[in-house]
Design an enzyme around this catalytic site. Structure first.
Site, mmCIF file in Angstrom:
data_model
loop_
_atom_site.group_PDB
_atom_site.id
_atom_site.type_symbol
_atom_site.label_atom_id
_atom_site.label_comp_id
_atom_site.label_asym_id
_atom_site.label_seq_id
_atom_site.Cartn_x
_atom_site.Cartn_y
_atom_site.Cartn_z
ATOM 1 C CB SER A 137 -0.960 -0.045 1.187
ATOM 2 O OG SER A 137 -1.983 0.914 1.060
ATOM 3 C CG ASP A 169 -7.638 -3.182 -2.937
ATOM 4 O OD1 ASP A 169 -8.317 -2.668 -2.041
ATOM 5 O OD2 ASP A 169 -6.396 -3.084 -2.998
ATOM 6 C CG HIS A 223 -5.461 -2.602 0.470
ATOM 7 N ND1 HIS A 223 -5.224 -2.144 -0.819
ATOM 8 C CD2 HIS A 223 -4.659 -1.856 1.289
ATOM 9 C CE1 HIS A 223 -4.333 -1.166 -0.786
ATOM 10 N NE2 HIS A 223 -3.970 -0.972 0.475
#
Length: 285
Positions: A96, A228, A256
């Site tokens: 991320s 996601d 995610h």
């Protein structure tokens, strides 16, 4: 007295491979999120895990608000870890926002990474215009971040389901006490201190680093979850198209956190990517 970076960032070193791999956790998490991948990596790589200052078991006394109000401060953590351990040409794996943090490092110090693996990355979570829809309106994110100060548990209960969606923890590593990725994320989020989480959240969700992508020449593998809610597949495609040297693989998964739900798949993709680029480098030399 010089800073003890290893202690400050709770650096853990394991494995005995010739190549070094650095695992960088995402927002609201700590190095424990890599626990399913680490055993799969240790036989082949020297594995470096760490916590950003303000996260996990880092030295919170080292936290400086001015430094960590932007992602560059977290990138400096990685640079200082690499310098303290004399690391160059390492494989960087980020999840991320750590993908963006890794790109900042690669742009500033390209010799530090030989390859990069970006798990569910987004250079910008904001809806900018018709050409770029990061997923969220700025006003929505600002309200969400403000909720952290007013109701930290409520904020976690809102964001964690978006991150986890319907993922389950890697079944081969799951115990009776472990359930879904949602429980994992909720537990981690709620163990954090809002003093450190709120600036990190602002730096994560309100920043725009799209301009950085063309400047990162390090080979990248972008791993994108097919479902996601936080980062659409179109963002994975955008990221791959704007990085000069990148591959994209969309994994049939929800949520995610591919490193928690599909660690073996992530490691398989990582190994193939590194081996391919090592072979190409050997031929070119």
């Amino acid at each position: 007295m010089p800073i003890d970076v290893v202690t400050r960032n709770n650096v853990k070193i394991s494995g005995s491979g010739e190549q070094t791999i650095i695992l960088a956790h995402g927002f609201g998490c700590n190095q424990s999120v890599w626990r399913f991948m680490v055993p799969l990596l240790e036989e082949k790589y020297r594995v470096i895990q760490f916590d950003y200052v303000g996260c996990g078991n880092s030295d919170f006394s080292a936290y400086k608000e001015a430094r960590y109000s932007g992602l560059e401060g977290y990138a400096l953590d990685i640079i200082e870890i690499c310098d303290a351990l004399s690391l160059t040409q390492s494989i960087f794996v980020g999840h991320s926002v750590s993908c963006t943090i890794g790109w900042i490092v690669a742009q500033q110090r390209p010799e530090l990474f030989s390859n990069m693996v970006a798990i569910c990355p987004s250079p910008c979570f904001l809806n900018i215009d018709a050409q770029y829809q990061g997923g969220f309106e700025k006003s929505t994110l600002e309200k969400l971040i403000d909720l952290m100060r007013k109701d930290f548990i409520g904020w976690g209960n809102y964001l964690a389901p978006l991150i986890a969606k319907e993922s389950i923890l890697h079944p081969e590593s799951q115990s009776k006490s472990e359930g879904t990725v949602l429980n994992e994320i909720l537990t981690t989020f709620c163990s954090n201190d809002v003093i450190y989480s709120k600036p990190f959240a602002s730096a994560t969700f309100l920043s725009d680093y799209r301009h950085l992508l063309p400047q990162v020449t390090t080979p990248n593998l972008v791993l994108q979850s097919a479902n996601d809610v936080l980062v659409a597949t179109s963002i994975g495609q955008y990221t791959q198209q704007n990085l000069p040297n990148a591959m994209l693989e969309i994994i049939e998964a929800s949520g995610h956190c591919l490193h928690l739900s599909h660690p073996m798949h992530v490691v398989t993709c990582l190994n193939a990517f590194v081996e391919e680029h090592t072979a190409v480098l050997t031929i070119s030399q």
